[in-house]
Design an enzyme around this catalytic site. Structure first.
Site, short mmCIF file in Angstrom:
data_model
loop_
_atom_site.label_atom_id
_atom_site.label_comp_id
_atom_site.label_asym_id
_atom_site.label_seq_id
_atom_site.Cartn_x
_atom_site.Cartn_y
_atom_site.Cartn_z
N GLY A 1 -66.32 50.08 87.23
CA GLY A 1 -67.45 49.16 87.10
C GLY A 1 -68.70 49.85 86.59
O GLY A 1 -69.80 49.28 86.64
N GLU B 1 -72.89 55.68 92.92
CA GLU B 1 -71.87 55.72 93.98
C GLU B 1 -71.66 57.16 94.47
O GLU B 1 -71.53 57.40 95.66
CB GLU B 1 -70.55 55.16 93.44
CG GLU B 1 -70.59 53.66 93.22
CD GLU B 1 -69.35 53.11 92.56
OE1 GLU B 1 -69.07 51.92 92.73
OE2 GLU B 1 -68.67 53.86 91.83
N GLY C 1 -68.10 46.82 93.31
CA GLY C 1 -66.76 46.38 92.93
C GLY C 1 -66.36 45.13 93.69
O GLY C 1 -67.16 44.56 94.45
O1 LIG Z 1 -66.09 52.59 91.10
C1 LIG Z 1 -66.33 51.40 91.11
C2 LIG Z 1 -67.37 50.79 90.27
O2 LIG Z 1 -67.96 51.75 89.44
C3 LIG Z 1 -65.55 50.51 92.02
O3 LIG Z 1 -65.66 50.97 93.31
C4 LIG Z 1 -64.13 50.54 91.57
O4 LIG Z 1 -64.09 50.11 90.22
C5 LIG Z 1 -63.24 49.67 92.42
O5 LIG Z 1 -63.53 48.33 92.28
P1 LIG Z 1 -62.66 47.17 92.90
O6 LIG Z 1 -62.94 47.13 94.36
O7 LIG Z 1 -63.12 45.94 92.15
O8 LIG Z 1 -61.22 47.48 92.59
#
Ligand SMILES: O=C(CO)[C@H](O)[C@H](O)COP(=O)(O)O
Length: 331
Positions: free
Chosen positions: A156, A162, A85
């Site tokens: 994302g 994750e 992210g």
């Molecule tokens: O879960 C994720 C990706 O799968 C990211 O950690 C989540 O979308 C947060 O992203 P950002 O730091 O851009 O807000």
């Protein structure tokens, strides 16, 4: 963004908990406690441009990321999970700033193609979870975090890897800007719970997710490609918004979704994080701990880092963004 010159290890003292026991709010049967901590190590950020709304958000992400790295990516951490992210580049930035000596015998495990690139470009040692199934710490972003540190992740489309690295780590830490700090999941992040599904099964899973209480659930479509988003694992993603009543009990929802045949992983992370760090617009960082404590780390009036001067002998000296003593306040 330029990586700051290498510095030696900052004072990575752990929070010195002076606990104020009065129960101010109930979460999961535990009282919320506001704690006072010792002054965290000062941030020493590189120059960035004049503030605009976008840079305030970016600065908030950086504040959260740097504070979390200083407190949790300690010298003894040798196997480190790197999330995905837009907040995670600041995590890597701060880890790089700990210096080559500190990082030379560490290995970094990515949660996505994106974080693999971050690790490689930062010239950190890349590893894989099949070599290192036990991690010391994983630091990752989140789309939303509730009062008891349940998270929505997968904005994302990286939530399978994750979650594996969050679970594999002794300590899982979340970093985010203030927009992600919520009481009930789904209030701010309204696109729904990301559900990674096997391609073959998506239509059936979608139908079942509708029946389960998310009639507006959709297959996530790509922006610059015709057709659906395909994850790093070759799967599709369904985004499923559920009513607030269901989102108030994300663990039950998680279990029901995981039981659907064809579901690979659900972007609900329940009871996993030890702490979540939120950078705020006023330059403070709110830390929500797994045991219900809420801490406010005051880093000064502005979240916009100004020019800095790196100290001699690798130590921090002049810091324009000083982390002052933590203030206690009700939230
Ligand atoms: O879960 C994720 C990706 O799968 C990211 O950690 C989540 O979308 C947060 O992203 P950002 O730091 O851009 O807000």
């Amino acid at each position: 963004m330029p990586i700051p010159p290498a510095i030696l290890t900052p004072d990575l003292s752990t929070p010195n908990a002076t606990v104020y026991p009065s129960p101010l709010r109930q979460t999961l049967g535990q009282s919320v406690q506001y704690i006072k901590t010792s002054t965290p190590p000062p941030l020493n950020p590189p120059d960035i441009k004049v503030p605009s709304p976008t840079t305030i958000i970016e600065a908030s992400k950086r504040l959260a990321a740097w504070t979390a790295v200083d407190r949790h990516v300690l010298p003894e951490c040798k196997v480190i999970g790197i999330g995905s992210g837009s907040t995670v580049p600041y995590v890597v930035e701060r880890i790089v700033a700990q210096g080559k000596e500190m990082n030379k015998d560490r290995v970094f495990i990515p949660t996505s193609f994106q974080s693999k690139e971050l690790i490689v470009n930062a010239q950190l040692l890349l590893g894989d979870v099949d070599q290192y199934p036990a991690l010391d710490v994983t630091v990752d972003g989140a789309d939303e975090v509730d009062e008891t540190l349940n998270c929505i992740k997968g904005g994302g489309a990286c939530h399978l890897r994750e979650k594996v690295l969050a679970e594999a780590a002794d300590t899982f830490i979340v970093v985010a800007d203030y927009r992600k700090n919520s009481d009930v999941l789904g209030k701010n992040f309204t696109q729904g719970v990301p559900i990674e599904v096997a391609q073959f099964a998506y239509a059936k899973v979608l139908q079942n997710v509708h029946l389960l209480g998310s009639p507006n659930a959709v297959l996530r479509m790509a922006k610059s490609k015709a057709g659906p988003v395909v994850t790093d694992n070759g799967n599709f993603v369904i985004d499923a918004p559920f009513p607030e009543e269901m989102m108030k009990d994300p663990y039950t929802l998680l279990k029901r979704l995981k039981m659907l045949t064809g579901v690979v992983e659900v972007g609900l992370f329940c009871h996993m994080a030890k702490a979540a760090y939120f950078g705020n617009q006023d330059g403070s960082v709110t830390v929500k701990w797994h045991d219900g404590r809420i801490e406010s780390v005051d880093s000064g009036s502005s979240p916009i880092p100004k020019a800095n001067e790196n100290g001699k002998n690798g130590k921090h000296h002049a810091h324009n963004v000083q982390m002052r003593n933590v203030s206690i306040r009700e939230m």
